[in-house]
Motif scaffolding. Sequence first.
Motif, PDB file in Angstrom:
ATOM      1  N   ASP B  49       0.826  -1.207   0.000  1.00  0.00           N
ATOM      2  CA  ASP B  49       0.000   0.000   0.000  1.00  0.00           C
ATOM      3  C   ASP B  49       0.863   1.262   0.000  1.00  0.00           C
ATOM      4  OD1 ASP B  49      -2.666   1.304   0.262  1.00  0.00           O
ATOM      5  OD2 ASP B  49      -1.721   2.100   2.064  1.00  0.00           O
ATOM      6  N   THR B  81      -1.511  -0.901  -4.048  1.00  0.00           N
ATOM      7  CA  THR B  81      -2.731  -0.129  -3.770  1.00  0.00           C
ATOM      8  C   THR B  81      -2.413   1.306  -3.337  1.00  0.00           C
ATOM      9  OG1 THR B  81      -2.793  -0.794  -1.439  1.00  0.00           O
ATOM     10  CG2 THR B  81      -3.923  -2.223  -2.998  1.00  0.00           C
ATOM     11  N   ASP B 106      -7.553   1.069  -3.170  1.00  0.00           N
ATOM     12  CA  ASP B 106      -7.159   1.094  -1.758  1.00  0.00           C
ATOM     13  C   ASP B 106      -6.898  -0.323  -1.249  1.00  0.00           C
ATOM     14  OD1 ASP B 106      -9.662  -0.038  -1.385  1.00  0.00           O
ATOM     15  OD2 ASP B 106     -10.590   1.859  -0.822  1.00  0.00           O
ATOM     16  N   LEU B 107      -6.480  -0.422  -0.005  1.00  0.00           N
ATOM     17  CA  LEU B 107      -6.086  -1.694   0.600  1.00  0.00           C
ATOM     18  C   LEU B 107      -7.225  -2.716   0.541  1.00  0.00           C
ATOM     19  CD1 LEU B 107      -3.885  -3.209   2.170  1.00  0.00           C
ATOM     20  CD2 LEU B 107      -4.790  -2.213   4.262  1.00  0.00           C
ATOM     21  N   GLU B 108      -8.443  -2.269   0.855  1.00  0.00           N
ATOM     22  CA  GLU B 108      -9.586  -3.176   0.891  1.00  0.00           C
ATOM     23  C   GLU B 108      -9.853  -3.795  -0.491  1.00  0.00           C
ATOM     24  OE1 GLU B 108     -12.980  -1.339   2.625  1.00  0.00           O
ATOM     25  OE2 GLU B 108     -14.045  -3.240   2.863  1.00  0.00           O
ATOM     26  N   ASN B 109      -9.879  -2.914  -1.517  1.00  0.00           N
ATOM     27  CA  ASN B 109     -10.066  -3.407  -2.885  1.00  0.00           C
ATOM     28  C   ASN B 109      -8.921  -4.324  -3.306  1.00  0.00           C
ATOM     29  OD1 ASN B 109     -12.515  -2.257  -3.977  1.00  0.00           O
ATOM     30  ND2 ASN B 109     -11.537  -0.267  -3.675  1.00  0.00           N
ATOM     31  N   MET B 111      -7.069  -6.263  -1.344  1.00  0.00           N
ATOM     32  CA  MET B 111      -7.217  -7.563  -0.692  1.00  0.00           C
ATOM     33  C   MET B 111      -8.242  -8.418  -1.441  1.00  0.00           C
ATOM     34  SD  MET B 111      -5.180  -7.825   1.945  1.00  0.00           S
ATOM     35  CE  MET B 111      -5.830  -8.983   3.134  1.00  0.00           C
ATOM     36  N   ASP B 112      -9.369  -7.781  -1.810  1.00  0.00           N
ATOM     37  CA  ASP B 112     -10.422  -8.505  -2.537  1.00  0.00           C
ATOM     38  C   ASP B 112      -9.885  -9.034  -3.864  1.00  0.00           C
ATOM     39  OD1 ASP B 112     -12.160  -7.964  -0.538  1.00  0.00           O
ATOM     40  OD2 ASP B 112     -13.271  -6.370  -1.572  1.00  0.00           O
TER      41      ASP B 112
END
Lengths: 133, 120
Positions: B49, B81, B106-109, B111-112
């Motif tokens: 990130d 990210t 971003d980090l969440e996207n 990871m997904d």
Amino acid sequence: MGYRSSVDIHTEWDIVAARQLGRNEAKKVGFGTVDQARITTAISELARNIYLYAGAGKIEIERLNENDLFGIAIIASDEGPGIPDVRKVMEDGYSTSGGLGAGMPGVKRLMDDFRVDTEKGKGTKITAVKWLR
Amino acid sequence: MNMRIPILKLKDILIVSLQWELDDQTAIQFQEDLLEKLHDTSARGVVIDLTPIDFIDSFIAKVLGDVISMSGLMGARVVITGIQPAVAITLIELGIRLENVMTALDLENGMDKLQHELEA
């Protein structure tokens, strides 16, 4: 002539110091985040070129104020071997370091004015200017 | 003066958050540390990130590109990210193309995306 500050380039750490100085000066002149990134990146590339090709040199940052125009000048100078063929180093994709450094065309694109003065065996002076819009 | 970048493990994914401006030595050290950690943990994915990073020069870009290729050789997928608008603009103007690199906003996207890749 506007306010001028400088960092001597001898080690990799001086590259960090030069770009930090440049970013601070860019902020003071009033540049936004994108132009700050352009100026910081240009300084990093020019300082690394000094470190790689000349061994030592100097990065000077000057605040410019001409008529109603404000800006910043990066002056990268060294007493290294000089650039034998300036036209060649200004070609995209040309590199003598095996891919280290994006090269001069990249720096030129980041800035508004770009000027190279070089003499074989005497050294190189690069002046790059960004104007505040 | 040399600061090590922390590398966290979450299940089979390594998570790296670059928090400060990288100098050359820290970048090279990070490259080695990440590959060692991949080897030690058998992680299959990496998220790097870059949200707090406000500029990337050609050297850091090269180190990042190399570490992605090297991780690939070891069988791990990397997703980058949080690239800031100013960073994206200067990288392209500088002439640097991080091609074939998986990225996410971003980090969440990230990871997904990585999870999806690893399950595929």
